[in-house]
Design an enzyme around this catalytic site. Structure first.
Site, short mmCIF file in Angstrom:
data_model
loop_
_atom_site.label_atom_id
_atom_site.label_comp_id
_atom_site.label_asym_id
_atom_site.label_seq_id
_atom_site.Cartn_x
_atom_site.Cartn_y
_atom_site.Cartn_z
CE1 TYR A 69 -4.86 -10.13 12.61
CE2 TYR A 69 -6.21 -10.22 10.63
CZ TYR A 69 -5.85 -9.60 11.81
OH TYR A 69 -6.46 -8.43 12.18
CG ASP A 116 0.66 -7.39 10.17
OD1 ASP A 116 1.26 -8.46 10.37
OD2 ASP A 116 0.15 -6.72 11.08
CG HIS A 121 -2.27 13.00 -5.76
ND1 HIS A 121 -1.58 14.04 -6.33
CD2 HIS A 121 -2.47 12.10 -6.76
CE1 HIS A 121 -1.39 13.79 -7.63
NE2 HIS A 121 -1.93 12.63 -7.90
CG HIS A 146 -3.29 7.56 -8.90
ND1 HIS A 146 -2.06 7.65 -8.30
CD2 HIS A 146 -3.50 8.76 -9.51
CE1 HIS A 146 -1.54 8.85 -8.55
NE2 HIS A 146 -2.39 9.54 -9.26
CG HIS A 172 2.39 11.15 -9.87
ND1 HIS A 172 2.08 10.58 -11.08
CD2 HIS A 172 1.22 11.58 -9.35
CE1 HIS A 172 0.76 10.68 -11.28
NE2 HIS A 172 0.24 11.28 -10.25
#
Lengths: 230, 230, 230, 230
Positions: free
Chosen positions: B227, B119, B96, B94, B170
């Site tokens: 790839y 991708d 910001h 998580h 958020h």
């Protein structure tokens, strides 16, 4: 006598270039010792790289120099007004950090648009009214403080719940419990100002949910805070 | 016993400042050991520069601390919900980070607009609904996980094909096969979020061709991927 | 004989990459010695990292090389025009710094929108007219100087009060009392150009109060200046 | 046998992170030795920090590996098409650099708006058409080259006068006389792409004067060029 205070103020000033908040000498941090009735502040127009602890200027609450050989920041009188009006703050910082200054130039509040903002600011960061020509002409720096305080009183905002302001046409001021904390809030203000700019471009009418704003502010502040190591 | 797990979680957390995804302590990474039934996660409110392996907190799947002296991240309950609902993920992050948070503040999906996005993400990165006032008031962090999971179920999105989410008002969460992979996806999300912002300014109605999205996703994922060094 | 002058010009040129004003070799700084009637300037197309003091080229006011083995900057004739027309300036700098160049490409003045601008520029930074096809074809670099000077005369702007210009379709020039001061002004121009871009997006009609502009300019300039250590 | 070629290709690839053009492994540079009929190129999916000269892969013009143990870049077939169609180029680079990719996602040419652009690109940098579903399904990377070449032929653009292209929905390719020169052009493309984004926001209809474009291009290219040390 003021050595520890001056060292903290030096350290806090040196955080400004570290966090990218200043170009050249465009910022200043102070801290107050309320028992001694003095404020330590950056000298005016001195480069951060050249600054030592003995360059920090100590003034009393009338702005008279108590210690140091240099002129204090030209914004000293604004700092003094804030310390007088907001009795619970211990540090003040002024910068022209880019995104917050953009909101100042646009004469707009920095709107509360997400939890990043709500973690630190309980509601919008207010933008002051313009100073009148007379307020600009006489005691300009003191009057910059006066219009900040007026805005907080008029809107009934607690300066501890919203520790920053946008001065119309000018730039932001932030404050905190000491110099370091004030700089921390200035960094946050710059980040949420940048986020708010682009958010409004994507979705012009959006606001944060009031309940979400309350929740995040109270996670970090007050008796029931539970963020961090308490 | 949890030393290797804790070291990986420390290393992944230290990638956040390296990639410019965090200001101060605004981010946290965890990794799960599903055999042992534990999650290692960043301590709450601790600066990255001060963090050592012994600061990493180990909790069980009810959020009870199993090892470590510090409080775990205040977002721990969100991580736990994701691990419970998405059985194939091994790491959660998580942040910001600026551009992804802008989409969160605007309450909008990050649209799939090019192959950089395709991708890594098979389709738009979804934005959740707002939490209700009750969901915010009680078990807020757990309910943040609940609305994420609800959004993936409602839209029938495979969390391995779209390893990120935007939480309205958020900020983003990302995940991956382990902590490092989750951070990798968070870096990608930030980059495609920044690109999408400006793309929509230039050309408001544009979307990626569906065939191009399929092609790029399948170049990197699944049985026929070609790839990299396989 | 020109060693000190050349060293100052080298140092000022090396400030350009330090402040992020240049990509590759896209910038040049000069300084004039009005007593000796010579200008020291960056050599054309040489990388900053490879440049030594002996690479700096000294030319006279007709652009003839007086010292040095390399070709002077291709923009030398523009510098010369500015030195001839503006007798109080001692240094000139040209860059393609991103935000100022954006205003040039848009063929717009950089508007005075706040005190950051007013601290350095007394009013808008003017954008020139386009050069005519003939002015482009013959003596292009000299004519770039000619249209700059024409703009300042036409609008009756004091080049010391507004030490920068935007050349339409091209990029900015700045000047100052010496090479270092010119670069300082170029840094400021870039910052206020970036701020002005986003300010106009937020609030398209805004301008700075004229009294505030006066106040800030006079805090830093003229007999009653009180910013810094005087 | 290919050591010098591989070293140049390694060096050019390492310029990509240095100039901020890549996130993770999202870019690749190649150079051709037309006498030997081989191309040296970055291996697929390998981090730049881990890459040594022996990791560079040498392939022939049919894409068959001639030297090296790793898989070549998944974009190798696009590079090969460009080398075959544009006989005067010696290096090719592909990145997902942010601003150029934004133009790709918007499916728009990067317009020529100033002399920064004109110094390197004679006119707009063209954006290709979308590939058809069949072109995507079969020989996708080769067909990416095919649509690039088609665009240059259709618009009668000299690939030496415009050494970059925007692939719709995808990202840019640039080229040059060798690997290093191709990367140089990719850096320029990214910068002018960023400038063009904001220029169009300020002034949506603006274009560079054609005479100014001609002048700047010819200052740096062709028989009468006078920029740099010739």
């Amino acid at each position: 006598m003021y050595q520890a205070l001056k060292q903290r103020v030096l350290d806090a000033n040196l955080q400004l270039p570290k966090y990218g908040l200043v170009t050249f000498t465009w910022g200043n941090v102070s801290e107050i010792d309320r028992k001694l009735g003095v404020i330590a502040i950056k000298p005016s127009g001195v480069e951060y790289v050249d600054m030592g602890v003995d360059d920090i200027v100590v003034v009393d609450l009338e702005g008279r120099r108590v210690e140091g050989n240099l002129n204090p920041s030209s914004d000293t009188d604004t700092h003094i007004e804030l310390y007088k009006a907001f009795p619970n703050i211990g540090g003040v910082v002024h910068t022209h950090s880019r995104s917050a200054t953009i909101w100042a130039q646009a004469s707009l509040d920095v709107p509360a648009l997400g939890t990043t903002h709500a973690d630190y600011f309980y509601g919008d960061v207010p933008c002051t009214r313009n100073l009148t020509p007379v307020e600009i002409e006489v005691d300009y720096e003191k009057n910059t403080g006066v219009v900040i305080i007026e805005e907080f009183h008029k809107r009934d905002i607690d300066p501890q719940a919203v520790p920053s302001v946008i001065v119309a046409g000018h730039a932001p001021f932030s404050w905190g419990k000491n110099a370091k904390d004030a700089v921390h809030n200035a960094v946050v203000l710059e980040e949420v100002s940048a986020m708010a700019l682009a958010t409004r471009t994507l979705n012009s009418g959006i606001k944060i949910q009031s309940e979400l704003s309350d929740k995040h502010y109270n996670r970090k502040h007050g008796a029931n805070a539970y963020y961090g190591q308490r």
